[in-house]
Design a protein around this motif. Structure first.
Motif, mmCIF file in Angstrom:
data_model
loop_
_atom_site.group_PDB
_atom_site.id
_atom_site.type_symbol
_atom_site.label_atom_id
_atom_site.label_comp_id
_atom_site.label_asym_id
_atom_site.label_seq_id
_atom_site.Cartn_x
_atom_site.Cartn_y
_atom_site.Cartn_z
ATOM 1 N N SER A 71 12.951 -20.859 51.838
ATOM 2 C CA SER A 71 12.300 -21.916 51.985
ATOM 3 C C SER A 71 11.841 -22.219 50.576
ATOM 4 O O SER A 71 11.464 -21.728 50.314
ATOM 5 C CB SER A 71 11.712 -22.049 53.044
ATOM 6 N N ALA A 115 17.465 -21.608 49.625
ATOM 7 C CA ALA A 115 18.354 -21.175 50.821
ATOM 8 C C ALA A 115 19.878 -20.206 50.382
ATOM 9 O O ALA A 115 19.964 -19.601 51.662
ATOM 10 C CB ALA A 115 19.424 -22.886 50.891
ATOM 11 N N SER A 160 5.167 -20.000 54.498
ATOM 12 C CA SER A 160 6.206 -20.008 54.611
ATOM 13 C C SER A 160 6.339 -18.193 54.409
ATOM 14 O O SER A 160 7.772 -17.944 55.347
ATOM 15 C CB SER A 160 6.895 -19.435 52.341
ATOM 16 N N ILE A 169 10.487 -17.514 48.446
ATOM 17 C CA ILE A 169 10.207 -18.589 47.927
ATOM 18 C C ILE A 169 9.672 -19.380 47.319
ATOM 19 O O ILE A 169 8.981 -18.976 46.699
ATOM 20 C CB ILE A 169 8.973 -17.704 49.142
ATOM 21 N N GLU A 188 15.380 -25.952 46.322
ATOM 22 C CA GLU A 188 15.369 -25.138 48.199
ATOM 23 C C GLU A 188 16.863 -25.480 48.520
ATOM 24 O O GLU A 188 17.741 -23.742 48.879
ATOM 25 C CB GLU A 188 15.864 -27.217 48.727
#
Length: 588
Positions: free
Chosen positions: A564, A559, A581, A541, A555
């Motif tokens: 996230s 991913a 998150s 995260i 990002e």
């Protein structure tokens, strides 16, 4: 998880919280009324009344999935409609009501077969479920027609427990109720917040109340979550079934069960009027109760035929007639946002001075709901978390509106608040990073991940983490060594994976990679994917702090791990974002 109201049933202003959704609801409702009016005109032009005396002709079926608590009342209203010949488009309105827990319908609508759900109307107990389905981005279009009924949440206690808590004269806040239950050693039963709007709303209100009543309320909120976790039932019906049988004479030799529960007023009314040996007594929190709001929801509104839309609207308006509202009140629901009459309140277990007629508390935002579920995720399942904090020079920049405090100052406070939400059995570790921070390395392991109650040298792991967070300082002229740090921390977290735990790496950075000799972003992403194991999920995260953080890189990195990335302008938001998150990652 009240929201909206039909024209006949305006809820108090405080019941809302989704002004944009409310405007959308009004627009949808207006369109539906126009559609129904058009259908009625067609029927009359063909000599067919929409209000016939009997239903012997062709039917117009309408399938409704309803929360189990309100389904019996809806079935009775549907049967009366059939008996009195209520029509739509000249056809007999044939409403078929199926009782379905809202969490099951939400899962179904967001699943691969959501577009063919098998019903045109969904009536969950809370608009939180509608929000959750919409947020998935994969469900059929949903349209809300308004609030059908409502019911506040309360703490229900058996007579002996109510006496311990001082009912009816003693009143409490949400936090006060939980503390009193803990102090008097009363097991407090609640439905699983992942499966129940009652459980989720109660946990959200407990957290809000704790933060208002105590500086650093996160510790108190986490303690309350742990208190509830020990007495959690699968669903709302199971909560009522957990009452101690001995209290009501069913089995005097069995003292087990939960003598205090968090339930809806309607559930308490149903229990008290259902022929049981003893009544429940209700405590209504003085800092505002959360409400179930039963939104009338069209499923796949963009694919329904004109006749299906008019049938759905016909039943919706039928639910707003005087007879239907009276029936809902007989079943223990509130209508029109109006408190129950004294006799109905007494039947549910209310007594003065309990504030049963107080205005609803403000509904939680989507972000607050996500944070609450994140707190619950780390409460019911042990976590192994590695926090990785940017210590580059840019973290010394002042945060606007914080009295000259730097990004690192505010980050430290938010991290300590987050730490307070973790349990003794959780495993937490801490790293920091800046270019060439530790010789040739851009990173430094400050505290290896261990259980927070692990002791060495007279200190617990929680003490060591707390001290290390308090000592975090930006490195003068230190650049951001992002990519090598991510690879090193993620590799170690994968190698030391905690089986049976929720494993996660949380990265906090306010910049972009400034180490020209480090691994490239593309190569990092490939290595992260290679390190991943579907059977050992390890999401990263990434929290990008401030305007200069490289959110695009965050990002891509996140991913690659199934995690996230989030941007926060104010480091004080880190605690909430971490919980949100974690909730999202744990559900994936």
């Amino acid at each position: 998880m009240g929201r909206h109201s039909l024209p006949h049933a305006s809820a108090p202003d405080g019941a809302g919280g989704r002004s944009a959704a409310r405007r959308r609801t009004v627009a949808i409702f207006a369109a539906l009324v126009l559609a129904m009016a058009a259908g009625t005109a067609v029927a009359l032009s063909n000599g067919l009344s929409p209000f016939g005396d009997s239903c012997d002709g062709e039917d117009m079926p309408l399938r409704v999935a309803a929360s189990p608590d309100i389904a019996p009342a809806l079935r009775t209203i549907a049967e009366r409609a059939r008996e009195t010949g209520i029509r739509t488009d000249g056809r007999c309105l044939d409403v078929r009501v199926t009782a379905r827990p809202a969490h099951e319908v939400a899962d179904e609508l967001t699943g691969p077969r959501g577009a063919s759900a098998g019903y045109e109307v969904w009536l969950p107990d809370s608009g939180l479920w509608v929000d959750q389905v919409r947020a998935s981005g994969t469900a059929p279009a949903l349209g809300e027609g308004g609030e059908v009924a409502s019911s506040p949440l309360a703490l229900a206690a058996v007579p002996s427990a109510a006496e311990k808590l001082g009912w009816p004269g003693r009143t409490y806040t949400w936090a006060g109720l939980a503390e009193a239950a803990q102090r008097t050693e009363l097991p407090l039963g609640v439905a699983d917040p992942d499966r129940s709007a009652v459980g989720l709303l109660a946990l959200a209100r407990l957290g809000t109340s704790a933060e208002k009543e105590r500086p650093g309320g996160g510790t108190l909120a986490a303690g309350m979550a742990r208190l509830l976790a020990g007495h959690t039932e699968d669903g709302d019906e199971q909560v009522l079934a957990s009452l101690p049988r001995a209290e009501f004479g069913a089995d005097k030799g069995d003292p087990s069960g939960n003598p205090a529960l968090i339930v809806s007023e309607q559930a308490a009314h149903r229990h008290n009027t259902g022929g049981f040996a003893g009544d429940l007594r209700l405590f209504y929190p003085e800092d505002g109760s959360a409400f179930l709001d039963y939104p009338y929801t069209l499923v796949g509104e963009d694919t329904l035929t004109a006749r299906q839309t008019r049938a759905a609207t016909r039943f919706m308006t039928l639910l707003g007639t005087g007879d239907s509202l009276a029936l809902l009140r007989e079943h223990g629901f509130r209508t029109g946002g109006v408190p129950p009459k004294p006799a109905a309140a007494r039947a549910a277990g209310a007594r003065v001075p309990q504030p049963y007629d107080a205005a609803p508390a403000k509904a939680p935002t989507t972000e607050e709901v996500q944070a609450t579920l994140g707190l619950w995720a780390i409460t019911v399942k042990s976590a192994r978390l590695t926090a990785v904090v940017d210590a580059s020079d840019s973290m010394s920049a002042p945060v606007p509106g914080k009295g000259g405090r730097s990004r690192m100052d505010v980050t430290r406070g938010s991290l300590l608040q987050a730490l307070s939400t973790f349990k003794a059995e959780d495993e937490i570790g801490l790293w920091d990073f800046a270019r060439r921070l530790d010789g040739p390395r851009d990173y430094r392991r400050l505290v290896p991940a261990q259980r927070l109650d692990e002791r060495s040298d007279g200190r617990t792991q929680r003490d060591r983490i707390t001290a290390a967070v308090e000592d975090l300082e930006p490195v003068s002229d230190g650049a951001t060594g992002l990519y090598d740090t991510v690879l090193a921390t993620y590799r170690e977290a994968a190698e030391s994976y905690g089986l049976g735990r929720f494993n996660v790496v949380v990265l906090l950075t306010d910049g972009s990679n400034q180490d020209p000799g480090s691994i490239s972003r593309d190569a990092l992403v490939k290595k992260l994917r290679k390190l991943g194991d579907p059977l050992r999920p390890l999401p990263l995260i990434a929290i990008a702090v401030g305007p200069d953080a490289d959110k695009r890189s965050c990002e891509e990195i996140a991913a690659a791990t199934g995690g996230s990335a989030f941007r926060v302008e104010d480091p004080e938001q880190i605690h909430q974002v971490m919980l949100r998150s974690i909730m999202a990652a744990s559900r994936r």
